[in-house]
Design an enzyme around this catalytic site. Structure first.
Site, short mmCIF file in Angstrom:
data_model
loop_
_atom_site.label_atom_id
_atom_site.label_comp_id
_atom_site.label_asym_id
_atom_site.label_seq_id
_atom_site.Cartn_x
_atom_site.Cartn_y
_atom_site.Cartn_z
N ARG A 103 0.56 -1.25 -0.02
CA ARG A 103 0.04 -0.09 0.03
C ARG A 103 0.94 1.19 0.10
O ARG A 103 2.08 1.14 0.04
CB ARG A 103 -0.94 -0.08 1.17
N ASN A 141 -5.49 6.87 4.59
CA ASN A 141 -5.27 5.92 5.65
C ASN A 141 -3.94 6.45 6.09
O ASN A 141 -2.90 5.91 5.30
CB ASN A 141 -5.53 4.56 5.55
N GLU A 142 -3.73 6.47 7.39
CA GLU A 142 -2.26 6.87 7.82
C GLU A 142 -1.36 7.34 6.86
O GLU A 142 -0.34 6.59 6.56
CB GLU A 142 -1.76 5.41 8.45
N CYS A 151 9.20 11.50 -0.91
CA CYS A 151 9.46 11.01 -2.14
C CYS A 151 10.38 11.60 -3.29
O CYS A 151 10.54 12.93 -2.78
CB CYS A 151 7.95 10.96 -3.08
N CYS A 153 10.61 11.71 -6.40
CA CYS A 153 10.42 11.56 -7.95
C CYS A 153 10.67 12.89 -8.91
O CYS A 153 10.72 13.98 -8.00
CB CYS A 153 9.05 11.02 -8.31
N GLU A 316 -8.23 3.53 15.31
CA GLU A 316 -8.12 1.99 15.58
C GLU A 316 -7.46 2.03 16.89
O GLU A 316 -6.67 2.49 17.11
CB GLU A 316 -7.16 1.62 14.39
N GLU A 364 -2.23 -8.66 6.96
CA GLU A 364 -2.50 -8.68 8.46
C GLU A 364 -3.20 -9.69 9.05
O GLU A 364 -3.83 -9.58 10.02
CB GLU A 364 -3.32 -7.32 8.61
N GLN A 365 -2.90 -10.90 8.49
CA GLN A 365 -3.39 -12.13 9.10
C GLN A 365 -3.21 -12.28 10.63
O GLN A 365 -3.96 -12.92 11.57
CB GLN A 365 -3.14 -13.39 8.38
N TYR A 366 -1.90 -11.71 11.01
CA TYR A 366 -1.85 -12.01 12.52
C TYR A 366 -2.22 -10.70 13.43
O TYR A 366 -1.69 -10.77 14.44
CB TYR A 366 -0.14 -11.80 12.72
#
Ligand SMILES: [Zn+2]
Ligand SMILES: [Zn+2]
Ligand SMILES: [Zn+2]
Lengths: 671, 671, 671
Positions: A103, A141-142, A151, A153, A316, A364-366
């Site tokens: 992301r 988000n964040e 950046c 570029c 969150e 983010e399964q954990y």
């Protein structure tokens, strides 16, 4: 005070939604944040929009009298967008672009990405405009997560030049402001100025400072695009953003000026492992790993309350064990509730858990949730439900507001981190040394920017307020003249707004008010003797020492070790109705306490006894939370107040609420 | 012996110059170095030269009977030059070019940069030719600083091929010399040979060795351009360069051959923190951090005296606290004076402080100076002034010259560092193990290249003299035959000049003289037992062990631990009128002392008692400095001499000078 | 059981070969591996082949009745090939190609490199087809060494898309399988899928898993090209490959399916320093550094015996000190012999030393050999000669085959390492915790893939068998039903074959058989309390804890620390004629022993007493080796057997062989 939850309907079969949402309502949840990363479900093919699924989820939420918080989905532009416009990708300093597959792979200064962002936001906002169950929005988000504020570029190079042209009158002005006579760094035109790419040695700190300001401003501008488009579509919505704790590269105050209020994402066990002023995980043991440090979390609450200038949200909130680094211990029983109350006590109006249910796939399964990945309640759900009920039992409260403020200045942060001058110097950690001391005395501490109304405070702490321009110096001097108590610390007011040393020794424009100046500074490794006196007592300090030279100022403390032995290190001066005190060392806890008590007493701020260990008192609108992050029980003498929540004995990991101000309470270790 | 200072008039308003320069003269300063990074002030627009400002500064200096040392400003090509010729930039191994914004962003093999350098040097030198107050020149600044000797650009690739064509008769010769049968690395033509870029596994060590030689030679060639142009303009000037201590990638002897003398930049608190043979900062405590290690600094003085073949300069001498890494402690009172005397004692004719005044902007704001950034005297100015007066009181002295030399060989350094075979092996640290031991016995130690006149020395130490060609082997053998005492150490004479193992076991062409060979070698981690005997006593060693097999040689020491227990580790052999001794372990201090005393005794070099802690005796032309880098006072028994400076009791951080040779003095801890 | 040696005739003058080869024969060597990196000697100019030199060497070998093992030389394509086809180079994730100058600089998916490999292999194989002294072939060398399995070039990108098209029915199928709803990662076509390049945050674990499978498969395909071409030329040859120990990125089972047997390269002192479950070198001391850990080496023998499904080879066996990292201690006397016997005991039919003679040039000069670089015998030659004679004295033996197997699953390895969730989690180290415990009980342990015939084993250990698809779950359940004893450990059966959490809690499809599921998991830093009960005793564990929830299963152990105190952590269930046991912690040695003994007893596998320290019993075809990797002597009670090698007392670094099964022996520390 309310609770919320983050929910990702796009991760689950539609037939599960109704059940999930019904159970949220049962848990007392009132706000459901959704859709922050769902661009490819909103626009599966270029130009083909699909908001039906999201509206269906919002409607289900509405059916239970909850409100949705929607997100602009720009943190994850879909693959087809990157393939069509590869130029939107962020670039590393060496020119490597960030690829698709996680992301935040976009550049804040890409004109193409602005256009594409505008398109999706307009369509999304138009679709939901006037929807009675959409309470408001989170932008993106964040911002900056995974080091993506800065950046390198070509779009950013152009934008940086434009930014400089606006900031400086001429290229000569820039050369003078940066000090480009050094190492032949003068430019003949703005078009010669590049981004700070790979170089043999370190970069010019003034150039880095402006680059960092520019990069932060780029996020501000991009966020403003979101805010403007959302408000154009519907003026009743709130707009917020979920920030990331004490995060370096982005000025939270600047971004927040465009928001209705700020929100942040709070993961105490993660932030406590990360914090430079907590022991390493291997040394912190069970206690901190399973509860988190109350001041690491608390200071962030204060920061985003400051950025909000009032109540804030936790968008969150840690709901169980998480994908913390390096270790992921299970929080102790009670911590989900305790963290949620702590946030409320500090001024959060909504505390929203991340997330409803553990995700079965992806990065983010954990990451723990209120429900396990099989959909059944996880450890935290019951605590969350209880907490929601407890919030119901309390009245609506105004945000806390303190008599003491700590000045937070991102320019000073960037300047000191670019030239930390010690591996152990960290701006936030130094600031927290004072925050911790004040909080262990039960004091409400605001964190505010230098543009805040200083007169609102009886005492101001300016930790490493490194860059002070003439205007700020005048305001601080006037503040003291009018009876304010100002505490300057190491490195404060050493430089001007361009990161230049001045012609006068530090604290430069405040040296006259202080009646002293800094003759020397040094950074000291562990293992070097570091002892200092203060008001006749001897104390330990760390990392940094300065040798002061007083004129009118009174010497309060002197170095007691090293070649500076006997040199003044702490000086105070009466100015008008107030005082300036300068502390030329980084105090260990006992010295920070002594200094803080002195400051509070001069400022006529009530001082509690020093609280045991990790017990904290947090006052909000006349109510005081007793939160016990330690393991030993304490007793609460409620003074004139009564216990509206909890008992006279507050066990470890438990809390109580009293309807009285903090300084009236007396807290003792249970015997 | 004189003092100097580094001054940057381009950093200050012209109206300040006269005052600054007058105060330099008052401080006894005689040389002022200027303009090392001022290309863009000398040529603000391409082809438009401006030397007026610099001449004005030189004239002011002349007015006070001081001399200017000017610099070719090539370390910092201005932005317009890089924009016009981006091909001059150095490149990293992966092809990333170094950008503008710090310094040393150019390639030594860029034909364009040679042309541009020639242009600015010619114009600058012509302008000042014959100026009575320009004493000489410094070429460029700290060649190779920030790891910039080795470049990987296309110009360097071509130049490397040219270098190889000159070095080798044919590509078959190169294939044979490198050993390219290994891993199918043979080339069919020189044009197939690339620079050592990113590879899966490590590089061929022989290829790396030649690349490292080529890279060092590239600097030599580029420096010669400067020297030639400066001498063409005015033959009376001296030309020097300011080297950087014990620095790996550049052969200081080779560069110095073109110079009138070598200079180096001495920052004791920085180098002491960096040195691999000092404790980590966290463990070294106050003492070393605030005074520096006398042998870390002293060995560099000896190195650049060797490169000068006579007196040298310290072009930049630490003048206070600096931007040291990782920590920057204030030096103890007295250290500025002590460091300056130490340099003079070792043979510096001029010790020039860096810098006159702290800079208010740019990358070195945290770098201390004789004056603080407000222009007022900083801690060191008084000590510098006193020292200048003390130098006045002493006669002019010839450079020290010792009876003992340590052979320094950059080829061996590069070869052993490419295949260190242990994280704890460092060429300079190993060399310093012997330097330290000899210095604690009051001995003057020269550091010389392998092409030096060996016969000038009664004893030679060849620490890890890894690459020995037949010619050097013959010279060393002849040296011993003629009565010389030669000490070989671990890894000495293991390989030929192409980094090949020979058909004979180490020490290869010296094995016959030694009467022994090395059967095994091993590198040992901390925690492994490392004990060895020497002359009947047992000693500790570290890092490395070899098992020797004697023929005629006499076994002096044997391993006492590990599978090699009882194997010979130290062997000596009488050859002609001298001896060869081979020490197959890296000795800890006590063993190094025992070995050194034995060597000195065989060589009939007078030996003092082992000096206390960090007290050192340094003899120059019949005068001996007693420098006390420790904290405990010592007493000086001056023998036949008299104290010409200081007292019989020399406190910590203090010194005395006696007009007698070192071995006549007796030094004792004050009781 | 025979010995071999690696020889590089191209490194030495031809006149030395005869002498070298004669001495090999005298040392009892029977196999000589050659030519693995010699492409440029086989084809010095494009298309001009020269195999004469190699044939001459083979013939000399034949003259002494030895056999040659030849190699396809593809690990080192020559410079002219890279210059002609630069596209064959491997690329780093950021696109940097690997340059010439070491080895393994090619991409497994380069069509050009396939064509060139085919060309050289065909020519080479045709040349030697039918040669009576060429016993067989080694393909390439150490596939994947220096992290070269995974390439990021355009050829690989295309090949990855092709691989995915074959694996998945459609792009929707892939999106579903990976879970691309997460973070907007859905693709519209296979052509949108890239290789996992540089990203801001971590990669999608399911995408990484498939990329890792693809990369391993690419090696399998490339190796099959070699095997097919070699067999086409001559069907009597064997074909093997020399693998690299417990190496992550390559599935050794998959590659080995195409080979006659697997071989591996065994360097005990290197692997022991590398292993995550041995102390750091600084803490392991002499003992381990000079002997290696028997189970680090032993488990690799078992792994490649499993991959061979029978006897295997050690193609490179440590022959002395080597270029180990970080330290290179000399092995103790006896270790060359002990390592060689250990390999044979574990089922090696040939143990081939690396190398005959130390190389005088190139990247491996510090790598020890049977002969020193002067050609004379090095420390190991006598031991190797003795060992060959001892092998002669023993009968030919079938490979060992155990009653207990550990399941090795590379998919699970890749998945757990991509999301290690703790810096201390390592798949191989966790697996070795059980291997060690079983080996200290004298048990023969096979390491087999999940496709092995499970019924052949009385007990199965499935350590962190993380990914379990329905088919494997069914086979494991049937195994237990039929009387098998299955041990699941932390993280086992948590996810499906796409690295997804399932709808059911772990162990998912085995939860019913277990009669329990995993409610929570956590990773724990050192310093956190980690205590657990098992069968009424209390034990320490490390790194990881899970909280179980039993249905039918019986709780055997409970957590005794942390918030999970009293939660079940070890559960067992009877299923059909067998049991499933799940161990939810990473056991320290004593707990691993207790669990192992329980498992063996339930499986009716004979259990020896726990062996002292680093003594091991290894049974092969009725013979048992007693190998003493420790330093204290032990006594052997041979039971019904007799000592066929060695004595009743086995000193440290020594061994004995008994013609009886392991469980009959009794081993005691000598008193
Ligand atoms: Zn950009
Ligand atoms: Zn170059
Ligand atoms: Zn590839």
């Amino acid at each position: 005070m309310h609770t919320g939850v983050c929910y990702f309907p796009e991760h689950w079969p539609r037939e599960r939604w109704a059940d999930d949402i019904e159970r949220m309502a049962e848990a007392g949840i009132e706000y459901v944040r959704m859709a922050e990363f769902a661009w490819n479900r909103m626009e599966p093919e270029p130009g083909e929009y699909d908001f039906e699924w999201l509206e269906a989820a919002v409607d289900l939420i509405g059916e239970h009298d909850m409100q949705a918080v929607l997100c602009t989905p720009t943190a994850t532009p879909p693959k087809w967008l990157l393939d069509e416009y590869p130029e939107i990708r962020q670039e590393e300093p060496d020119g490597t672009p960030l690829e698709f597959g996680s992301r935040r792979h976009y550049c804040f200064n890409s004109a193409v990405y602005w256009r594409e962002s505008r398109r999706i936001i307009e369509n999304l906002a138009d679709h939901f405009a006037g929807h009675e169950h959409v309470a408001g929005w989170q932008t993106d988000n964040e911002y900056g997560c995974h080091e993506t504020v800065r950046c390198y570029c070509d779009d950013c190079a152009s934008a940086f030049r434009t930014w400089l042209r606006e900031y400086y009158d001429s290229i000569d002005d820039l050369n003078e402001a940066w000090g480009n006579a050094f190492w032949s760094q003068e430019y003949r035109s703005f078009s010669e100025v590049d981004l700070p790419g790979p170089t043999a040695a370190n970069h010019h700190p003034s150039r880095l400072l402006d680059y960092n300001r520019f990069a932060s401003d780029s996020v501000v501008e991009y966020n403003r695009l979101h805010v403007d488009l959302l408000r154009e579509a519907d003026d009743d919505w709130f707009v917020t953003h979920n920030f990331m704790g004490d995060f370096d590269p982005l000025d939270a105050f600047d971004v927040s000026e465009d928001l209705d209020f700020a929100a942040w994402d709070s993961y105490p066990t993660l932030h406590t492992q990360d914090a430079p002023d907590t022991p390493a995980p291997e040394e912190m043991g069970d206690d901190l790993q399973r509860a988190g440090d109350p001041d690491v979390t608390g200071m962030n609450h204060a920061l985003y309350r400051g950025a909000s200038d009032g109540p804030f949200w936790v968008m969150e909130n840690q709901a169980g064990d998480i994908r913390a680094f390096p270790y992921s211990a299970e929080p102790d029983d009670g911590m989900i509730r305790l963290w949620t109350h702590q946030a409320a006590a500090h001024g959060a109006d909504v505390v929203s858990y991340f997330r409803w249910r553990r995700c079965q796939f992806g990065q983010e399964q954990y990451w723990g949730a209120l429900n396990n990945y099989d959909g059944a309640p996880d450890r935290g759900l019951e605590e969350a439900t209880d907490t929601a009920a407890e919030f119901e039992s309390l009245p609506d409260l105004d945000a806390p507001s303190g008599d003491v403020a700590i000045l937070v200045d991102y320019d000073s942060l960037w300047a000191t981190h670019a030239e930390a001058h010690s591996p152990d110097f960290d701006y936030w950690a130094h600031l927290r040394a004072y925050y911790r001391a004040l909080r262990r005395r039960g004091v409400t501490v605001d964190l505010v920017s230098t543009s805040a109304d200083l007169e609102a405070y009886a005492a101001l702490v300016a930790p490493s307020l490194h860059l002070v321009d003439d205007d700020l110096a005048d305001r601080l001097t006037a503040y003291v003249q009018d009876g304010g108590e100002l505490l300057l610390t190491i490195r404060s007011a050493m430089k001007d707004e361009h990161d230049h040393l001045r012609d006068e020794l530090a604290p430069g424009p405040l040296a006259e008010a202080l009646g002293a100046h800094v003759a020397q500074h040094e950074s000291l490794s562990p293992g070097v003797e570091t002892q200092v006196s203060y008001d006749g007592e001897s104390y330990a300090y760390q990392t940094w020492a300065e040798w002061l030279e007083p004129d009118d100022g009174t010497v309060i403390g002197r170095l007691e070790s090293g070649p500076g032995t006997e040199e003044p290190a702490i000086v105070r001066n009466a100015v008008g109705d107030g005082h300036v005190e300068y502390v030329g060392v980084w105090p260990e806890a006992d010295l920070a306490d002594a200094i803080s008590v002195g400051l509070l007493e001069r400022a006529d701020v009530p001082v509690s006894e020093r609280l045991p260990g990790r017990v904290r008192l947090t006052e909000r609108d006349g109510y005081t939370w007793v939160t016990n992050f330690g393991t030993d029980a304490v007793t609460v003498d409620a003074g004139s107040g009564t216990l509206v929540l909890g008992d006279e004995t507050v066990s470890g990991r438990d809390l109580a609420v009293v309807d009285a101000p903090a300084h009236e309470l007396e807290i003792d270790l249970e015997t």
